[in-house]
Design a protein around this motif. Sequence first.
Motif, PDB file in Angstrom:
ATOM      1  N   ALA A 127      35.020  45.411   9.087  1.00  0.00           N
ATOM      2  CA  ALA A 127      34.875  46.556   9.924  1.00  0.00           C
ATOM      3  C   ALA A 127      33.190  46.577  10.225  1.00  0.00           C
ATOM      4  O   ALA A 127      32.692  47.159  11.198  1.00  0.00           O
ATOM      5  CB  ALA A 127      35.319  47.875   9.259  1.00  0.00           C
ATOM      6  N   LEU A 181      31.596  55.051   7.062  1.00  0.00           N
ATOM      7  CA  LEU A 181      32.835  54.898   7.501  1.00  0.00           C
ATOM      8  C   LEU A 181      33.566  56.804   7.340  1.00  0.00           C
ATOM      9  O   LEU A 181      34.418  56.832   7.686  1.00  0.00           O
ATOM     10  CB  LEU A 181      33.642  54.242   6.411  1.00  0.00           C
ATOM     11  CG  LEU A 181      33.323  52.628   6.585  1.00  0.00           C
ATOM     12  CD1 LEU A 181      33.806  51.669   5.672  1.00  0.00           C
ATOM     13  CD2 LEU A 181      33.608  52.146   8.379  1.00  0.00           C
ATOM     14  N   ASP A 182      32.775  57.262   6.432  1.00  0.00           N
ATOM     15  CA  ASP A 182      33.322  58.547   6.326  1.00  0.00           C
ATOM     16  C   ASP A 182      32.949  59.670   7.227  1.00  0.00           C
ATOM     17  O   ASP A 182      33.112  60.853   7.238  1.00  0.00           O
ATOM     18  CB  ASP A 182      32.925  59.194   4.764  1.00  0.00           C
ATOM     19  CG  ASP A 182      31.447  59.283   4.442  1.00  0.00           C
ATOM     20  OD1 ASP A 182      30.625  58.699   5.365  1.00  0.00           O
ATOM     21  OD2 ASP A 182      31.093  59.660   3.422  1.00  0.00           O
ATOM     22  N   THR A 234      41.355  53.578   6.725  1.00  0.00           N
ATOM     23  CA  THR A 234      41.234  54.274   5.539  1.00  0.00           C
ATOM     24  C   THR A 234      42.193  54.069   4.172  1.00  0.00           C
ATOM     25  O   THR A 234      41.609  54.189   3.253  1.00  0.00           O
ATOM     26  CB  THR A 234      41.540  55.559   5.958  1.00  0.00           C
ATOM     27  OG1 THR A 234      40.873  56.174   7.242  1.00  0.00           O
ATOM     28  CG2 THR A 234      41.449  56.924   4.942  1.00  0.00           C
ATOM     29  N   VAL A 287      40.729  50.781   2.509  1.00  0.00           N
ATOM     30  CA  VAL A 287      39.448  51.079   2.078  1.00  0.00           C
ATOM     31  C   VAL A 287      39.586  51.903   0.618  1.00  0.00           C
ATOM     32  O   VAL A 287      38.792  51.299  -0.353  1.00  0.00           O
ATOM     33  CB  VAL A 287      38.518  51.870   2.845  1.00  0.00           C
ATOM     34  CG1 VAL A 287      37.059  52.268   2.309  1.00  0.00           C
ATOM     35  CG2 VAL A 287      38.006  50.832   4.008  1.00  0.00           C
ATOM     36  N   ALA A 325      36.544  55.619   9.809  1.00  0.00           N
ATOM     37  CA  ALA A 325      37.583  54.870   8.982  1.00  0.00           C
ATOM     38  C   ALA A 325      38.879  55.009   9.631  1.00  0.00           C
ATOM     39  O   ALA A 325      39.767  54.050   9.643  1.00  0.00           O
ATOM     40  CB  ALA A 325      37.676  55.036   7.499  1.00  0.00           C
ATOM     41  N   GLU A 382      36.448  46.091   4.915  1.00  0.00           N
ATOM     42  CA  GLU A 382      35.702  46.646   4.957  1.00  0.00           C
ATOM     43  C   GLU A 382      34.315  46.112   5.396  1.00  0.00           C
ATOM     44  O   GLU A 382      33.418  46.449   6.468  1.00  0.00           O
ATOM     45  CB  GLU A 382      34.844  47.244   3.821  1.00  0.00           C
ATOM     46  CG  GLU A 382      33.983  48.213   4.016  1.00  0.00           C
ATOM     47  CD  GLU A 382      33.755  48.999   2.536  1.00  0.00           C
ATOM     48  OE1 GLU A 382      32.841  50.196   2.400  1.00  0.00           O
ATOM     49  OE2 GLU A 382      34.441  48.723   1.304  1.00  0.00           O
TER      50      GLU A 382
END
Length: 518
Positions: free
Chosen positions: A134, A148-149, A102, A105, A96, A131
């Motif tokens: 992405a 994403l993390d 970041t 989100v 992200a 999101e």
Amino acid sequence: MSTSFPAAISPSASGSPITLSDITFAWPDGTAVFKHLSATIPAGVTSIVGANGAGKTTLLRLIAGDLRPTSGSITATGSIGLVDQHPQANQTDTVADVLGITDRVAALRHIEAGSVDPDDYTVIGDDWDIEARAVAELSGIGLGTLELDRTVGEVSGGEATLLAIAARLLDRPTVLILDEPTNNLDPRARRLLFDAIDRFAGSVLLISHDLELLERVNTTMELYRGDLRAFGGAYSLYRQTMESEQDSVAAAVVTASNDLRKQRREMIEAQTKLAHRARTARKAEAEKRVPKIIAHGRRSAAQVSAGKLRTEVAADVDAAKEHLNDVAADVRNDLTAKIALPELSIATRREIVVDDELPVDGPERIRVAGANGSGKTTLLRRIIDDEAIQVPYCFVPQLITFDDENRSIAEAMADAHPELTLMHIHSALARMLFRGDRSKQRLSTLSGGERLRVALAIGLAGTTPAELLIIDEPTNNLDIETVEQLAAALNGWNGALVLVSHDENFVDRVGISRTVTL
């Protein structure tokens, strides 16, 4: 990142995405890179080719706005997204973070949990689908499984490159700039990159040594001696044009050389004739065959005539020299230089590498293939560490470093091979195109292609020549001329070869007898 234009760069109203107007740029130490450069980069997919050190990456950074020109202006249509050669340096960044989403989100998560904080709504703005966009962008470039993390340190080098490209695509730029985008990409990742470029609705400007990628462009532009020249079509058409031009230049050099020889021959003939006349006149005057006043007049007239003839003949010689120099200046040594590997002969049944996973016999030419992270480099280092190699060898890793970067090329060669004479050192370096004062160049100043040539020179020199070449991803960070020189040299290598390369075009040109896939 998508750039906001500094004062020197403004949006363009023309049909071409980028226009360079009288650009001059120098580094803080005064080193000039460009002087009064003007060019128009057309729409579509365009590649910029040129030797290492020509200023290709500097030009991309100027266009992207990372650098400011000393003078002149850059006009660009819409926004620009740049992906540089080393897109992910911070290993702790999350996916992200790289995508630049970041905060948005996090704000979405807060709102989904019931937050009514106005700041969350301000952060999101109109990007309520950020999101989803992405995830779609990641999926479109083959990274649909990335959470994403997840951190950058957990992904491969190829995935990091694709992630950086996805981040720029998410910004929806008008122009996408890619600096060596295929570095570290395995065949699958390269296909995904090519597909992404094909789908991109805007214009693409790229630098690459990847011959397959360079065949997919609409326009090839060469950066040479500080000027940009456009060639319609792919790299192969550019090469055909340049080779045809160089054939004409070579013919012109021969004609000019012949003319200079002719003028010099005529000058010698004229000098001989004048000397004969002078001797005849002096003899006649000495023998008093003519009155003194007449002889003196004849001598004066002859001196004037001789001086005039010498001036005319010398002018013709000087003009021929100048013409030859002008024509010779157009000779492109960078297009004709060849790396010369030492010749040797190896018996077909000789054991080169004794290993269950990677056995090598005789002058085999083996490619080690596999996806990113499959262990190709690990395999190479294992056969070296396990002493499985039975012959002298030369190993050229992906990252080429030297013990003392302050040493010169010749000094590094002498350090590695104290048994060699100065003549043998310079001969070995000349085979790798380091001739004359080039051998005095400091290692710290070398480009990627120059480092590879030094590594080959050192690895192949010595009283016991290497019979096995082990090369790991040699085309990464090389200029296209060095790629072509290396491909031709390896194709003619008579020893054993173990090669790791993702560049299919390069592999085809080298010639491989067997592939080991991990």
